[in-house]
Write a protein that holds these residues in place. Structure first.
Motif, PDB file in Angstrom:
ATOM      1  N   LEU A 160       0.826  -1.206   0.000  1.00 16.00           N
ATOM      2  CA  LEU A 160       0.000   0.000   0.000  1.00 16.00           C
ATOM      3  C   LEU A 160       0.861   1.257   0.000  1.00 16.00           C
ATOM      4  O   LEU A 160       0.637   2.177  -0.793  1.00 16.00           O
ATOM      5  CB  LEU A 160      -0.932   0.005   1.211  1.00 16.00           C
ATOM      6  CG  LEU A 160      -2.142  -0.903   1.138  1.00 16.00           C
ATOM      7  CD1 LEU A 160      -2.885  -0.896   2.465  1.00 16.00           C
ATOM      8  CD2 LEU A 160      -3.067  -0.474   0.025  1.00 16.00           C
ATOM      9  N   VAL A 161       1.856   1.299   0.875  1.00 14.85           N
ATOM     10  CA  VAL A 161       2.724   2.474   0.958  1.00 14.85           C
ATOM     11  C   VAL A 161       3.503   2.653  -0.339  1.00 14.85           C
ATOM     12  O   VAL A 161       3.645   3.770  -0.850  1.00 14.85           O
ATOM     13  CB  VAL A 161       3.670   2.358   2.177  1.00 14.85           C
ATOM     14  CG1 VAL A 161       4.734   3.436   2.154  1.00 14.85           C
ATOM     15  CG2 VAL A 161       2.879   2.421   3.473  1.00 14.85           C
ATOM     16  N   PHE A 162       3.998   1.559  -0.899  1.00 11.86           N
ATOM     17  CA  PHE A 162       4.754   1.619  -2.148  1.00 11.86           C
ATOM     18  C   PHE A 162       3.915   2.209  -3.269  1.00 11.86           C
ATOM     19  O   PHE A 162       4.353   3.107  -3.990  1.00 11.86           O
ATOM     20  CB  PHE A 162       5.239   0.221  -2.531  1.00 11.86           C
ATOM     21  CG  PHE A 162       5.947   0.165  -3.851  1.00 11.86           C
ATOM     22  CD1 PHE A 162       7.254   0.615  -3.959  1.00 11.86           C
ATOM     23  CD2 PHE A 162       5.321  -0.333  -4.979  1.00 11.86           C
ATOM     24  CE1 PHE A 162       7.919   0.573  -5.171  1.00 11.86           C
ATOM     25  CE2 PHE A 162       5.970  -0.383  -6.187  1.00 11.86           C
ATOM     26  CZ  PHE A 162       7.275   0.066  -6.285  1.00 11.86           C
ATOM     27  N   HIS A 163       2.684   1.755  -3.411  1.00 11.73           N
ATOM     28  CA  HIS A 163       1.831   2.247  -4.487  1.00 11.73           C
ATOM     29  C   HIS A 163       1.368   3.679  -4.240  1.00 11.73           C
ATOM     30  O   HIS A 163       1.159   4.432  -5.189  1.00 11.73           O
ATOM     31  CB  HIS A 163       0.649   1.309  -4.717  1.00 11.73           C
ATOM     32  CG  HIS A 163       1.036   0.072  -5.443  1.00 11.73           C
ATOM     33  ND1 HIS A 163       1.423   0.071  -6.759  1.00 11.73           N
ATOM     34  CD2 HIS A 163       1.139  -1.211  -5.039  1.00 11.73           C
ATOM     35  CE1 HIS A 163       1.726  -1.150  -7.137  1.00 11.73           C
ATOM     36  NE2 HIS A 163       1.573  -1.944  -6.096  1.00 11.73           N
ATOM     37  N   ILE A 186       3.300   5.943  -2.811  1.00  8.55           N
ATOM     38  CA  ILE A 186       4.472   6.724  -3.216  1.00  8.55           C
ATOM     39  C   ILE A 186       4.554   6.817  -4.734  1.00  8.55           C
ATOM     40  O   ILE A 186       4.811   7.893  -5.291  1.00  8.55           O
ATOM     41  CB  ILE A 186       5.755   6.125  -2.610  1.00  8.55           C
ATOM     42  CG1 ILE A 186       5.760   6.326  -1.100  1.00  8.55           C
ATOM     43  CG2 ILE A 186       7.003   6.737  -3.247  1.00  8.55           C
ATOM     44  CD1 ILE A 186       6.846   5.576  -0.371  1.00  8.55           C
ATOM     45  N   ILE A 187       4.328   5.712  -5.420  1.00  5.63           N
ATOM     46  CA  ILE A 187       4.341   5.712  -6.892  1.00  5.63           C
ATOM     47  C   ILE A 187       3.263   6.642  -7.424  1.00  5.63           C
ATOM     48  O   ILE A 187       3.482   7.385  -8.390  1.00  5.63           O
ATOM     49  CB  ILE A 187       4.158   4.281  -7.441  1.00  5.63           C
ATOM     50  CG1 ILE A 187       5.343   3.409  -7.051  1.00  5.63           C
ATOM     51  CG2 ILE A 187       3.979   4.287  -8.947  1.00  5.63           C
ATOM     52  CD1 ILE A 187       6.671   3.848  -7.613  1.00  5.63           C
ATOM     53  N   LEU A 188       2.103   6.634  -6.809  1.00 11.17           N
ATOM     54  CA  LEU A 188       1.007   7.509  -7.228  1.00 11.17           C
ATOM     55  C   LEU A 188       1.384   8.981  -7.056  1.00 11.17           C
ATOM     56  O   LEU A 188       1.129   9.793  -7.946  1.00 11.17           O
ATOM     57  CB  LEU A 188      -0.256   7.184  -6.430  1.00 11.17           C
ATOM     58  CG  LEU A 188      -1.540   7.873  -6.841  1.00 11.17           C
ATOM     59  CD1 LEU A 188      -1.920   7.502  -8.262  1.00 11.17           C
ATOM     60  CD2 LEU A 188      -2.653   7.502  -5.896  1.00 11.17           C
ATOM     61  N   ILE A 189       2.039   9.315  -5.957  1.00  6.25           N
ATOM     62  CA  ILE A 189       2.474  10.699  -5.727  1.00  6.25           C
ATOM     63  C   ILE A 189       3.508  11.121  -6.763  1.00  6.25           C
ATOM     64  O   ILE A 189       3.448  12.229  -7.313  1.00  6.25           O
ATOM     65  CB  ILE A 189       3.020  10.853  -4.289  1.00  6.25           C
ATOM     66  CG1 ILE A 189       1.875  10.725  -3.286  1.00  6.25           C
ATOM     67  CG2 ILE A 189       3.736  12.191  -4.115  1.00  6.25           C
ATOM     68  CD1 ILE A 189       2.325  10.601  -1.850  1.00  6.25           C
ATOM     69  N   VAL A 190       4.455  10.237  -7.058  1.00  2.65           N
ATOM     70  CA  VAL A 190       5.472  10.541  -8.076  1.00  2.65           C
ATOM     71  C   VAL A 190       4.819  10.724  -9.444  1.00  2.65           C
ATOM     72  O   VAL A 190       5.173  11.631 -10.204  1.00  2.65           O
ATOM     73  CB  VAL A 190       6.554   9.442  -8.107  1.00  2.65           C
ATOM     74  CG1 VAL A 190       7.470   9.598  -9.306  1.00  2.65           C
ATOM     75  CG2 VAL A 190       7.359   9.460  -6.821  1.00  2.65           C
ATOM     76  N   ALA A 191       3.858   9.873  -9.777  1.00  5.32           N
ATOM     77  CA  ALA A 191       3.183   9.975 -11.067  1.00  5.32           C
ATOM     78  C   ALA A 191       2.424  11.294 -11.187  1.00  5.32           C
ATOM     79  O   ALA A 191       2.447  11.935 -12.245  1.00  5.32           O
ATOM     80  CB  ALA A 191       2.228   8.797 -11.267  1.00  5.32           C
ATOM     81  N   VAL A 192       1.776  11.712 -10.117  1.00  8.03           N
ATOM     82  CA  VAL A 192       1.069  12.999 -10.141  1.00  8.03           C
ATOM     83  C   VAL A 192       2.076  14.135 -10.308  1.00  8.03           C
ATOM     84  O   VAL A 192       1.818  15.109 -11.026  1.00  8.03           O
ATOM     85  CB  VAL A 192       0.211  13.173  -8.868  1.00  8.03           C
ATOM     86  CG1 VAL A 192      -0.310  14.594  -8.734  1.00  8.03           C
ATOM     87  CG2 VAL A 192      -0.941  12.192  -8.875  1.00  8.03           C
ATOM     88  N   GLY A 193       3.234  14.008  -9.678  1.00  7.66           N
ATOM     89  CA  GLY A 193       4.283  15.012  -9.857  1.00  7.66           C
ATOM     90  C   GLY A 193       4.770  15.089 -11.287  1.00  7.66           C
ATOM     91  O   GLY A 193       4.999  16.177 -11.830  1.00  7.66           O
ATOM     92  N   VAL A 194       4.938  13.928 -11.926  1.00  5.98           N
ATOM     93  CA  VAL A 194       5.360  13.893 -13.338  1.00  5.98           C
ATOM     94  C   VAL A 194       4.306  14.539 -14.223  1.00  5.98           C
ATOM     95  O   VAL A 194       4.630  15.340 -15.103  1.00  5.98           O
ATOM     96  CB  VAL A 194       5.637  12.433 -13.783  1.00  5.98           C
ATOM     97  CG1 VAL A 194       5.773  12.335 -15.285  1.00  5.98           C
ATOM     98  CG2 VAL A 194       6.878  11.900 -13.100  1.00  5.98           C
TER      99      VAL A 194
END
Length: 59
Positions: free
Chosen positions: A12-15, A17-25
């Motif tokens: 859950l935490v990993f995904h 973090i990935i979601l936050i990075v994707a929104v940043g991109v």
């Protein structure tokens, strides 16, 4: 095969973090208008959001 509680929390935490990075991109490249990176970020965000939803639904 049963996942342990710690592994579920890690996924859950990993995904998240990935979601936050994707929104940043998406945000960073939306300013420049580079459509390829925006689409790539959206695909990553959707995949990560689906994984979060799937993991939460198991519980």
């Amino acid at each position: 095969m049963s996942d342990t509680k710690d592994y579920k929390i890690f996924k859950l935490v990993f995904h998240i973090i990935i979601l936050i990075v994707a929104v940043g991109v998406i945000t960073a490249y939306a300013i420049d208008g580079q459509l390829g990176y925006i689409i790539f970020g959206i695909l990553i965000a959707v995949g990560s959001a689906f994984s979060i939803f799937k993991e939460l639904r198991k519980n």
